[in-house]
Design a protein around this motif. Sequence first.
Motif, PDB file in Angstrom:
ATOM      1  N   GLU A   1      47.239  38.647  24.841  1.00  0.00           N
ATOM      2  CA  GLU A   1      45.748  39.049  25.291  1.00  0.00           C
ATOM      3  C   GLU A   1      45.462  38.154  26.486  1.00  0.00           C
ATOM      4  O   GLU A   1      44.796  38.690  27.425  1.00  0.00           O
ATOM      5  CB  GLU A   1      44.781  38.552  24.309  1.00  0.00           C
ATOM      6  N   LYS A   2      45.990  37.070  26.692  1.00  0.00           N
ATOM      7  CA  LYS A   2      45.809  35.940  27.936  1.00  0.00           C
ATOM      8  C   LYS A   2      46.488  36.877  29.067  1.00  0.00           C
ATOM      9  O   LYS A   2      46.013  36.901  30.249  1.00  0.00           O
ATOM     10  CB  LYS A   2      46.167  34.628  27.717  1.00  0.00           C
ATOM     11  N   LEU A   3      47.988  37.029  28.951  1.00  0.00           N
ATOM     12  CA  LEU A   3      48.719  37.654  29.901  1.00  0.00           C
ATOM     13  C   LEU A   3      48.294  38.903  30.565  1.00  0.00           C
ATOM     14  O   LEU A   3      48.297  39.220  31.454  1.00  0.00           O
ATOM     15  CB  LEU A   3      50.262  37.849  29.370  1.00  0.00           C
ATOM     16  N   ASP A   4      47.430  39.696  29.403  1.00  0.00           N
ATOM     17  CA  ASP A   4      47.054  41.139  29.921  1.00  0.00           C
ATOM     18  C   ASP A   4      45.661  41.028  30.767  1.00  0.00           C
ATOM     19  O   ASP A   4      45.343  42.011  31.319  1.00  0.00           O
ATOM     20  CB  ASP A   4      46.737  41.876  28.535  1.00  0.00           C
ATOM     21  N   SER A   5      45.247  39.840  30.706  1.00  0.00           N
ATOM     22  CA  SER A   5      43.895  39.739  31.499  1.00  0.00           C
ATOM     23  C   SER A   5      44.165  40.133  33.020  1.00  0.00           C
ATOM     24  O   SER A   5      45.219  39.644  33.366  1.00  0.00           O
ATOM     25  CB  SER A   5      43.217  38.471  31.155  1.00  0.00           C
ATOM     26  N   THR A   6      43.065  40.607  33.564  1.00  0.00           N
ATOM     27  CA  THR A   6      43.299  41.060  35.025  1.00  0.00           C
ATOM     28  C   THR A   6      43.672  39.600  35.991  1.00  0.00           C
ATOM     29  O   THR A   6      44.509  39.850  36.782  1.00  0.00           O
ATOM     30  CB  THR A   6      42.080  41.650  35.516  1.00  0.00           C
ATOM     31  N   VAL A   7      43.004  38.685  35.483  1.00  0.00           N
ATOM     32  CA  VAL A   7      43.178  37.492  36.343  1.00  0.00           C
ATOM     33  C   VAL A   7      44.376  36.761  36.439  1.00  0.00           C
ATOM     34  O   VAL A   7      44.833  36.041  37.332  1.00  0.00           O
ATOM     35  CB  VAL A   7      41.928  36.570  36.228  1.00  0.00           C
ATOM     36  N   LEU A   8      45.169  37.124  35.029  1.00  0.00           N
ATOM     37  CA  LEU A   8      46.369  36.519  35.098  1.00  0.00           C
ATOM     38  C   LEU A   8      47.612  37.421  35.313  1.00  0.00           C
ATOM     39  O   LEU A   8      48.632  37.253  35.786  1.00  0.00           O
ATOM     40  CB  LEU A   8      46.560  35.785  33.580  1.00  0.00           C
ATOM     41  N   SER A   9      47.544  38.685  34.757  1.00  0.00           N
ATOM     42  CA  SER A   9      48.431  39.618  34.872  1.00  0.00           C
ATOM     43  C   SER A   9      48.870  39.962  36.421  1.00  0.00           C
ATOM     44  O   SER A   9      50.031  40.309  36.690  1.00  0.00           O
ATOM     45  CB  SER A   9      48.110  40.902  33.986  1.00  0.00           C
ATOM     46  N   GLN A  10      47.842  40.046  37.151  1.00  0.00           N
ATOM     47  CA  GLN A  10      48.261  40.320  38.630  1.00  0.00           C
ATOM     48  C   GLN A  10      49.190  39.353  39.324  1.00  0.00           C
ATOM     49  O   GLN A  10      50.131  39.608  39.568  1.00  0.00           O
ATOM     50  CB  GLN A  10      46.892  40.700  39.260  1.00  0.00           C
TER      51      GLN A  10
ATOM     52  N   ASP B   1      35.301  40.114  38.132  1.00  0.00           N
ATOM     53  CA  ASP B   1      33.950  39.854  38.339  1.00  0.00           C
ATOM     54  C   ASP B   1      33.303  41.126  38.403  1.00  0.00           C
ATOM     55  O   ASP B   1      32.096  41.466  37.901  1.00  0.00           O
ATOM     56  CB  ASP B   1      33.758  38.887  39.291  1.00  0.00           C
ATOM     57  N   ALA B   2      33.862  41.995  39.295  1.00  0.00           N
ATOM     58  CA  ALA B   2      33.139  43.393  39.626  1.00  0.00           C
ATOM     59  C   ALA B   2      32.989  44.133  38.265  1.00  0.00           C
ATOM     60  O   ALA B   2      32.040  44.832  37.990  1.00  0.00           O
ATOM     61  CB  ALA B   2      34.040  43.985  40.638  1.00  0.00           C
ATOM     62  N   ALA B   3      34.165  44.059  37.511  1.00  0.00           N
ATOM     63  CA  ALA B   3      34.161  44.570  36.068  1.00  0.00           C
ATOM     64  C   ALA B   3      33.016  44.248  35.141  1.00  0.00           C
ATOM     65  O   ALA B   3      32.310  44.912  34.558  1.00  0.00           O
ATOM     66  CB  ALA B   3      35.618  44.680  35.634  1.00  0.00           C
ATOM     67  N   ASP B   4      32.806  42.932  35.143  1.00  0.00           N
ATOM     68  CA  ASP B   4      31.718  42.263  34.550  1.00  0.00           C
ATOM     69  C   ASP B   4      30.411  42.826  34.541  1.00  0.00           C
ATOM     70  O   ASP B   4      29.404  42.584  33.928  1.00  0.00           O
ATOM     71  CB  ASP B   4      31.815  40.608  34.268  1.00  0.00           C
ATOM     72  N   ALA B   5      30.329  43.115  36.113  1.00  0.00           N
ATOM     73  CA  ALA B   5      28.962  43.469  36.234  1.00  0.00           C
ATOM     74  C   ALA B   5      28.286  44.877  36.069  1.00  0.00           C
ATOM     75  O   ALA B   5      27.450  45.156  36.107  1.00  0.00           O
ATOM     76  CB  ALA B   5      28.843  43.343  37.741  1.00  0.00           C
TER      77      ALA B   5
ATOM     78  N   ALA C   1      35.039  51.890  32.547  1.00  0.00           N
ATOM     79  CA  ALA C   1      36.139  52.082  31.809  1.00  0.00           C
ATOM     80  C   ALA C   1      37.093  53.075  32.438  1.00  0.00           C
ATOM     81  O   ALA C   1      36.875  53.649  33.457  1.00  0.00           O
ATOM     82  CB  ALA C   1      35.999  52.488  30.575  1.00  0.00           C
ATOM     83  N   MET C   2      38.329  53.069  31.988  1.00  0.00           N
ATOM     84  CA  MET C   2      39.148  54.037  32.369  1.00  0.00           C
ATOM     85  C   MET C   2      39.911  54.734  31.272  1.00  0.00           C
ATOM     86  O   MET C   2      40.294  54.428  30.081  1.00  0.00           O
ATOM     87  CB  MET C   2      40.414  53.441  33.311  1.00  0.00           C
TER      88      MET C   2
ATOM     89  N   ALA D   1      43.526  49.724  28.391  1.00  0.00           N
ATOM     90  CA  ALA D   1      42.981  48.358  28.059  1.00  0.00           C
ATOM     91  C   ALA D   1      42.740  47.524  29.410  1.00  0.00           C
ATOM     92  O   ALA D   1      43.574  46.645  29.758  1.00  0.00           O
ATOM     93  CB  ALA D   1      43.826  47.885  27.200  1.00  0.00           C
ATOM     94  N   VAL D   2      41.531  48.067  30.012  1.00  0.00           N
ATOM     95  CA  VAL D   2      41.309  47.290  31.635  1.00  0.00           C
ATOM     96  C   VAL D   2      39.867  46.724  31.580  1.00  0.00           C
ATOM     97  O   VAL D   2      39.166  47.184  30.674  1.00  0.00           O
ATOM     98  CB  VAL D   2      41.457  48.510  32.519  1.00  0.00           C
ATOM     99  N   ALA D   3      39.650  45.816  32.425  1.00  0.00           N
ATOM    100  CA  ALA D   3      38.338  45.414  32.193  1.00  0.00           C
ATOM    101  C   ALA D   3      37.388  46.200  33.012  1.00  0.00           C
ATOM    102  O   ALA D   3      36.037  46.257  32.460  1.00  0.00           O
ATOM    103  CB  ALA D   3      38.422  44.006  33.471  1.00  0.00           C
TER     104      ALA D   3
END
Length: 384
Positions: free
Chosen positions: A130-139, A204-208, A212-213, A280-282
């Motif tokens: 779950e952590k590795l899949d996050s946008t901020v870490l996977s990229q 951050d943009a996704a959180d605003a 979805a995709m 499963a994207v932000a």
Amino acid sequence: MLFSAFTINTTESTCSSTTMSCSSSTLILPSVVTKNGFRRFSSKQQLDKSRVFMSSISVGSRAAASAVVDDALFADYKPTNAFLFPGQGAQAVGMGVEAQKVPAAAELYKRANEIMGFDLLDICINGPKEKLDSTVLSQPAIYVTSLAAVEMLRAREGGQLIIDSVDVTCGLSLGEYTALAFAGAFSFEDGLKLVKLRGEAMQDAADAAKSAMVSIIGLDSDKVQQLCDAANEEVDEANKVQIANFLCPGNYAVSGGVKGIEAVEAKAKSFKARMTVRLAVAGAFHTSFMNPAVSRLETALGATEIRTPRIPVISNVDAQPHADPDTIKKILASQVTSPVQWETTIKTLLTKGLKKSYELGPGKVIAGIVKRMDRGAEIENIGA
């Protein structure tokens, strides 16, 4: 986002598959193959079709000359061997383990840890998923692992010869940054800093906004567009959808507001789609939902030294190579809101006579896409 046995593992842009009036002068560059494998041209060799346009700007009593590289420098490129780099969605817990056996590859993770401020390698190897899949870490994780794969190839017998033979490169969305780093447009460190910020800005943009995709399997692009049009008739402006990733025939991703995505899913069967897969994207990557990320990227890119790539790097935005550093900066800033033109990119490479390609990094997403478009295409995966 290929499908054969329909094993889907997608996020930003991917899905995995079990198969799958100025005076001109000539630009002169010194010829060496550096320790990083970067090819440059000798002072006795003219770089074909290159031009440097000089314009004089008066500043007080002094005149300063600024050089602008012709952006069409690589317009007539003839691909032979290509390096292709994966995008977000290719990550998997355990990646980076093999890279530790090659000192130059392992060193990249150490340098990355200093920039990231934590142990990126530990997350790559041990997760949690779950952590590795996050946008901020996977990229950043995929960026580092893909360049580590280059070092693993370099270390094997004949690997440097393969690297020297590569005359074009590109990457799927995030992978464009990896390709630019490989092509010498910016340093490993600068590229990682950009990728780190990119992931944070996109999150951050996704959180605003609620977005979805969804991946649409089994339809051509015209049908997917018709599906989007039908869905958009039922939702307000804030929930509109559009094709975000043109991956390959029969495999396209749609991004937009959650209600719009739900409408797409509800109507897909009536358009004879084989299946839909919520990603499963932000949020809605590669659409206007990512607009808040653009200004942050522009600022970071403006402060980054970007050079003309030593070989053509094909852009996701227009499926064309660009040589002018300022143009590359603009392209990268707009990339997060522009549809990914990967299908056109691969089709163009194949049409131009590409003989062999290498997918460097985690997963075999790109190999699946290439094989989907040309079963006879020769492609090798170099993992890390």
